[in-house]
Design an enzyme around this catalytic site. Structure first.
Site, mmCIF file in Angstrom:
data_model
loop_
_atom_site.group_PDB
_atom_site.id
_atom_site.type_symbol
_atom_site.label_atom_id
_atom_site.label_comp_id
_atom_site.label_asym_id
_atom_site.label_seq_id
_atom_site.Cartn_x
_atom_site.Cartn_y
_atom_site.Cartn_z
ATOM 1 N N ASP A 93 -1.870 1.296 2.318
ATOM 2 C CA ASP A 93 -2.239 1.209 1.127
ATOM 3 C C ASP A 93 -2.454 2.787 0.479
ATOM 4 O O ASP A 93 -1.716 3.075 -0.605
ATOM 5 C CB ASP A 93 -3.671 0.385 0.737
ATOM 6 C CG ASP A 93 -3.523 -1.496 0.641
ATOM 7 O OD1 ASP A 93 -2.305 -1.706 -0.031
ATOM 8 O OD2 ASP A 93 -4.557 -1.757 0.785
ATOM 9 N N GLU B 15 5.034 -2.344 1.683
ATOM 10 C CA GLU B 15 5.783 -1.945 3.157
ATOM 11 C C GLU B 15 6.344 -0.901 3.249
ATOM 12 O O GLU B 15 6.202 -0.889 4.897
ATOM 13 C CB GLU B 15 6.954 -3.423 2.101
ATOM 14 C CG GLU B 15 6.191 -4.468 2.125
ATOM 15 C CD GLU B 15 5.126 -5.561 2.751
ATOM 16 O OE1 GLU B 15 5.562 -4.972 4.292
ATOM 17 O OE2 GLU B 15 4.544 -5.611 2.771
#
Length: 451
Positions: free
Chosen positions: A397, A314
């Site tokens: 990611d 995040e």
């Protein structure tokens, strides 16, 4: 405008319905492909053996087939209702009813209230079936019927109370803004969006879910250390009581400038951290079995390192300016849509197509043009948004992997997939067009490359 000039209202309505029918068939085709893929994949493929067990694959496949089958049913019902509304001149009749009431001087709020109520009542049986049959069958629904109905009515009232003044302001700008009204309207909508991004999580979301500061402990310390390392201006970490409504898990961030907050769903946690959170939320630490013994944990949730890896992902969205980019994309979309709307909102042929031979009120024009006339544009923008969002997920990611969380994020993704009963086998076209988050096998492969 050239095409509209050669048509009457009825012919134009047939054309609009035809285009939207093609869009419906396109969506039907995509969903059918995905369901067929899951129907035909009766055994776990060898390339996903490390991601999901055979038992979990069977559960996830069953859940997906049920959801996709219901989606096809819902789409068909909604398509039928749309045809009835368009050919039955629903908007014209409802506006006439709103204008002929004792409060005919204020038809807009009456129309919006009635329209919201009708939409709610049409959708309610479908939503009840989805929650209390499909989600209940697969262990995700946590609602009671009374709780769900109260929740739904609260959402209806709140959305109506918010929508009426916003639509009133929008209509005033359309009617009084001259040829450049779409620019003023765009500025107005942009200011509302910025305000809601601040107001909703702080004041509206707590009306429905219980939020509590994350208790002191290993998880809080680890998240704060990561935020400090990245110079992320974290002010608070909250945990939300999501398990009261659903068994699905999630995490997100919100806030502007130097006032950032992180929110974790309680279903994301496990073990001691989950027990501390339950205590902070005032929830029972464990349910009882029929013989009075405490139930064992359901095995869902993840460990501290994995939750921190999810937070790292995040934070990758923040570090790579994804939130700003998405906001700019949304602003561009709104401006383009309003610019297109400015060419059609006074067209009498278009108004006649929806039952207004003398011209449609600005509110009706806004609703029908944005929803029906611009269907192809909306689909094209949706495909672009999915492509951009998928790209951002891979970038986030990658950011987490560069922080050293590749292994932890991989196991976290696998656990999230298992807990949410996600099938790691998908139709390529459906996934490309509808999955904003890439399937877990693709994300794991990308993480391995970064590692």
């Amino acid at each position: 405008s050239f095409l509209l000039s050669g048509m009457d209202g009825r012919s134009l309505l047939h054309s609009i319905v035809g285009v939207n029918a093609l869009l419906f068939l396109w969506e039907l085709y995509l969903v059918h492909r995905q369901r067929s893929k899951h129907n035909s994949t009766t055994k776990r493929p060898s390339h996903v053996e490390s991601i999901i067990s055979e038992d979990d694959f069977i559960k996830a496949r069953s859940y997906s087939i049920d959801r996709l089958s219901f989606k096809l049913f819902r789409m068909t019902i909604e398509c039928g209702m749309t045809l009835v509304m368009l050919y039955g001149e629903y908007y014209s009749l409802l506006w006439s009813l709103s204008s002929s009431s004792s409060l005919s001087s204020y038809p807009l709020p009456i129309f919006m209230s009635l329209h919201s109520l009708i939409s709610f009542l049409i959708d309610l049986p479908l939503s009840l079936y989805e929650n209390f049959v499909i989600e209940e069958k697969h262990g995700f629904n946590k609602y009671t019927l009374s709780f769900y109905l109260v929740d739904s009515v609260k959402k209806l009232l709140l959305s109506t109370l918010v929508t009426i003044p916003l639509c009133t302001g929008a209509v005033w700008l359309i009617d009084n803004g001259g040829d450049a009204f779409f620019i003023y309207l765009w500025v107005f909508i942009s200011l509302v969006i910025l305000a809601m991004l601040t107001i909703y999580p702080a004041y509206i979301a707590p009306l429905f879910d219980k939020y509590s500061p994350l208790p002191d402990g290993e998880l809080k310390t680890a998240i704060e250390a990561l935020a400090e390392k990245l110079q992320y201006p974290l002010t608070k970490i909250y945990v939300v009581d999501g398990s009261t409504r659903s068994g699905h898990s999630n995490a997100y961030m919100y806030g502007f400038w130097k006032n950032k907050r992180i929110v974790l769903c309680d279903t994301l946690l496990s073990g001691e951290e989950k027990r501390k959170v339950y205590k902070a939320l005032g929830k029972k630490e464990g349910e009882k079995t029929e013989d009075g013994k405490e139930k064992k944990e359901d095995g869902k949730g993840m460990g501290v390192d994995e939750v921190v890896a999810v937070v790292g992902h995040e934070l990758g969205h923040w570090a790579r300016s994804h939130t700003v980019r998405q906001l700019l994309m949304a602003e561009m979309n709104i401006l383009l849509a309003l610019f297109c709307f400015s060419f059609f909102h006074k067209n009498e042929t278009l108004a006649a197509a929806f039952g207004f031979p003398s011209g449609a009120p600005s509110l009706i024009s806004l609703l029908v043009i944005m929803h029906y006339v611009m269907g192809v544009y909306n689909e094209a923008w949706s495909l672009f948004t999915v492509w951009m969002t998928r790209k951002m997920e891979f970038e986030a990611d990658e950011f987490a992997a560069q922080l050293g969380f590749s292994s932890q994020l991989s196991t976290a993704l696998i656990k999230l997939s298992k807990d949410n009963l996600s099938v790691p086998v998908n139709d390529d076209l459906y996934s490309l067009c509808r999955h904003t988050h890439p399937p877990v096998p693709e994300r794991l492969l990308a993480l391995k490359k970064v590692q």
